[in-house]
Design a protein around this motif. Structure first.
Motif, PDB file in Angstrom:
ATOM      1  N   HIS A 101       0.846  -1.190   0.000  1.00  0.00           N
ATOM      2  CA  HIS A 101       0.000   0.000   0.000  1.00  0.00           C
ATOM      3  C   HIS A 101       0.879   1.237   0.000  1.00  0.00           C
ATOM      4  CE1 HIS A 101      -4.020  -1.725   0.422  1.00  0.00           C
ATOM      5  NE2 HIS A 101      -3.422  -2.687   1.119  1.00  0.00           N
ATOM      6  N   ALA A 102       0.431   2.291  -0.670  1.00  0.00           N
ATOM      7  CA  ALA A 102       1.183   3.542  -0.748  1.00  0.00           C
ATOM      8  C   ALA A 102       0.277   4.695  -0.342  1.00  0.00           C
ATOM      9  CB  ALA A 102       1.708   3.763  -2.163  1.00  0.00           C
ATOM     10  N   ASP A 103       0.815   5.597   0.424  1.00  0.00           N
ATOM     11  CA  ASP A 103       0.086   6.794   0.841  1.00  0.00           C
ATOM     12  C   ASP A 103       0.612   7.988   0.051  1.00  0.00           C
ATOM     13  OD1 ASP A 103      -1.184   8.907   2.027  1.00  0.00           O
ATOM     14  OD2 ASP A 103      -0.459   8.485   4.049  1.00  0.00           O
ATOM     15  N   VAL A 104      -0.225   8.504  -0.828  1.00  0.00           N
ATOM     16  CA  VAL A 104       0.147   9.685  -1.606  1.00  0.00           C
ATOM     17  C   VAL A 104      -0.822  10.833  -1.311  1.00  0.00           C
ATOM     18  CG1 VAL A 104       1.322   8.412  -3.447  1.00  0.00           C
ATOM     19  CG2 VAL A 104      -1.132   8.868  -3.626  1.00  0.00           C
ATOM     20  N   GLY A 105      -1.434  10.772  -0.130  1.00  0.00           N
ATOM     21  CA  GLY A 105      -2.348  11.835   0.269  1.00  0.00           C
ATOM     22  C   GLY A 105      -3.808  11.523   0.024  1.00  0.00           C
ATOM     23  N   GLN A 106      -4.173  10.254  -0.048  1.00  0.00           N
ATOM     24  CA  GLN A 106      -5.557   9.887  -0.268  1.00  0.00           C
ATOM     25  C   GLN A 106      -6.419  10.345   0.918  1.00  0.00           C
ATOM     26  OE1 GLN A 106      -2.794   7.917  -0.457  1.00  0.00           O
ATOM     27  NE2 GLN A 106      -3.333   5.908  -1.263  1.00  0.00           N
ATOM     28  N   THR A 107      -7.691  10.557   0.630  1.00  0.00           N
ATOM     29  CA  THR A 107      -8.635  10.956   1.675  1.00  0.00           C
ATOM     30  C   THR A 107      -9.389   9.763   2.240  1.00  0.00           C
ATOM     31  OG1 THR A 107     -10.463  11.265   0.131  1.00  0.00           O
ATOM     32  CG2 THR A 107      -9.014  13.174   0.511  1.00  0.00           C
ATOM     33  N   GLY A 108      -9.401   8.667   1.515  1.00  0.00           N
ATOM     34  CA  GLY A 108     -10.168   7.493   1.913  1.00  0.00           C
ATOM     35  C   GLY A 108     -11.480   7.388   1.154  1.00  0.00           C
ATOM     36  N   ASP A 109     -11.825   8.426   0.400  1.00  0.00           N
ATOM     37  CA  ASP A 109     -13.059   8.424  -0.385  1.00  0.00           C
ATOM     38  C   ASP A 109     -12.822   8.042  -1.845  1.00  0.00           C
ATOM     39  OD1 ASP A 109     -14.620   9.224   1.798  1.00  0.00           O
ATOM     40  OD2 ASP A 109     -14.151  11.345   1.434  1.00  0.00           O
ATOM     41  N   GLU A 110     -11.586   7.741  -2.218  1.00  0.00           N
ATOM     42  CA  GLU A 110     -11.277   7.441  -3.610  1.00  0.00           C
ATOM     43  C   GLU A 110     -11.885   6.098  -4.021  1.00  0.00           C
ATOM     44  OE1 GLU A 110      -8.363  10.154  -1.886  1.00  0.00           O
ATOM     45  OE2 GLU A 110      -8.988   8.158  -1.283  1.00  0.00           O
ATOM     46  N   SER A 111     -12.150   5.982  -5.297  1.00  0.00           N
ATOM     47  CA  SER A 111     -12.663   4.720  -5.824  1.00  0.00           C
ATOM     48  C   SER A 111     -11.509   3.804  -6.238  1.00  0.00           C
ATOM     49  CB  SER A 111     -13.584   4.971  -7.019  1.00  0.00           C
ATOM     50  OG  SER A 111     -12.855   5.591  -8.069  1.00  0.00           O
ATOM     51  N   TRP A 112     -10.280   4.259  -6.138  1.00  0.00           N
ATOM     52  CA  TRP A 112      -9.114   3.473  -6.495  1.00  0.00           C
ATOM     53  C   TRP A 112      -8.295   3.176  -5.250  1.00  0.00           C
ATOM     54  CZ3 TRP A 112      -9.812   8.579  -7.823  1.00  0.00           C
ATOM     55  CH2 TRP A 112      -8.981   9.501  -7.197  1.00  0.00           C
ATOM     56  N   VAL A 113      -7.402   2.182  -5.386  1.00  0.00           N
ATOM     57  CA  VAL A 113      -6.485   1.818  -4.307  1.00  0.00           C
ATOM     58  C   VAL A 113      -5.076   2.107  -4.804  1.00  0.00           C
ATOM     59  CG1 VAL A 113      -5.597  -0.059  -2.870  1.00  0.00           C
ATOM     60  CG2 VAL A 113      -8.045   0.037  -3.438  1.00  0.00           C
ATOM     61  N   CYS A 114      -4.320   2.885  -4.048  1.00  0.00           N
ATOM     62  CA  CYS A 114      -2.950   3.246  -4.426  1.00  0.00           C
ATOM     63  C   CYS A 114      -1.981   2.238  -3.815  1.00  0.00           C
ATOM     64  CB  CYS A 114      -2.631   4.660  -3.965  1.00  0.00           C
ATOM     65  SG  CYS A 114      -1.052   5.242  -4.608  1.00  0.00           S
ATOM     66  N   LEU A 115      -1.163   1.647  -4.680  1.00  0.00           N
ATOM     67  CA  LEU A 115      -0.152   0.682  -4.270  1.00  0.00           C
ATOM     68  C   LEU A 115       1.200   1.124  -4.814  1.00  0.00           C
ATOM     69  CD1 LEU A 115      -2.084  -2.619  -5.142  1.00  0.00           C
ATOM     70  CD2 LEU A 115      -1.910  -1.508  -2.907  1.00  0.00           C
ATOM     71  N   ALA A 116       2.250   0.435  -4.404  1.00  0.00           N
ATOM     72  CA  ALA A 116       3.588   0.672  -4.932  1.00  0.00           C
ATOM     73  C   ALA A 116       4.208  -0.664  -5.302  1.00  0.00           C
ATOM     74  CB  ALA A 116       4.455   1.390  -3.905  1.00  0.00           C
ATOM     75  N   ASP A 117       4.975  -0.669  -6.388  1.00  0.00           N
ATOM     76  CA  ASP A 117       5.665  -1.889  -6.794  1.00  0.00           C
ATOM     77  C   ASP A 117       6.864  -2.117  -5.869  1.00  0.00           C
ATOM     78  OD1 ASP A 117       7.889  -0.398  -7.739  1.00  0.00           O
ATOM     79  OD2 ASP A 117       7.292  -0.560  -9.842  1.00  0.00           O
ATOM     80  N   PRO A 118       7.620  -3.194  -6.042  1.00  0.00           N
ATOM     81  CA  PRO A 118       8.728  -3.489  -5.126  1.00  0.00           C
ATOM     82  C   PRO A 118       9.803  -2.404  -5.028  1.00  0.00           C
ATOM     83  CG  PRO A 118       8.133  -5.465  -6.314  1.00  0.00           C
ATOM     84  CD  PRO A 118       7.354  -4.329  -6.937  1.00  0.00           C
ATOM     85  N   GLU A 119       9.896  -1.508  -6.006  1.00  0.00           N
ATOM     86  CA  GLU A 119      10.867  -0.416  -5.929  1.00  0.00           C
ATOM     87  C   GLU A 119      10.224   0.909  -5.533  1.00  0.00           C
ATOM     88  OE1 GLU A 119      14.022   0.070  -8.629  1.00  0.00           O
ATOM     89  OE2 GLU A 119      14.400  -2.078  -8.809  1.00  0.00           O
TER      90      GLU A 119
END
Length: 131
Positions: A101-119
């Motif tokens: 999981h990646a935190d890029v400033g989401q509010t929690g109301d987004e319809s998408w999920v932000c992730l990060a690859d191994p790098e």
């Protein structure tokens, strides 16, 4: 005359490892190992018996070794649209492959999920065709 988007170049520390991750996520295959040093790896859609697949050709991803590490949030990222499972199942699958999981400033109301690859390169898993 116009241009066509055919390739996305991604700087990274370990081209082969990152290529393996994205091949598993996207059902791509290695198309070119580049040079003998393994400094560049290109992946793309699996060939279908040598026949051209109808419609637009998805872009390839090229991973190039660079000495510097990732320093900030990406200004460009991939959005993934699950094709045969729902968003939650796809997030679980991609996490099991090595994403986090990646935190890029989401509010929690987004319809998408932000992730990060191994790098640490951010990408999103969409709930549908549109975010």
């Amino acid at each position: 005359m116009t241009s066509r988007f055919t390739e996305l170049a991604i700087d990274c520390a370990e081209p082969h490892a990152l290529a393996r991750f994205w091949c598993a996520v996207l059902d791509y295959q290695v198309q070119d190992d580049g040079d003998d040093d393994g400094d560049v790896v290109t992946i793309g859609p699996a060939a279908d018996g040598g026949e051209q697949v109808p419609g637009p050709v998805p872009p390839t991803l090229t991973f190039a070794r660079v000495p510097e590490g990732k320093a900030a949030k990406n200004r460009l990222h991939l959005d993934l649209s699950p094709s045969d499972v729902d968003q939650d199942d796809e997030v679980r699958r991609v996490l099991a492959l090595g994403a986090r999981h990646a935190d890029v400033g989401q509010t929690g109301d987004e319809s998408w999920v932000c992730l990060a690859d191994p790098e640490g390169n951010e990408f999103c898993v969409l709930a549908g065709r549109r975010p």
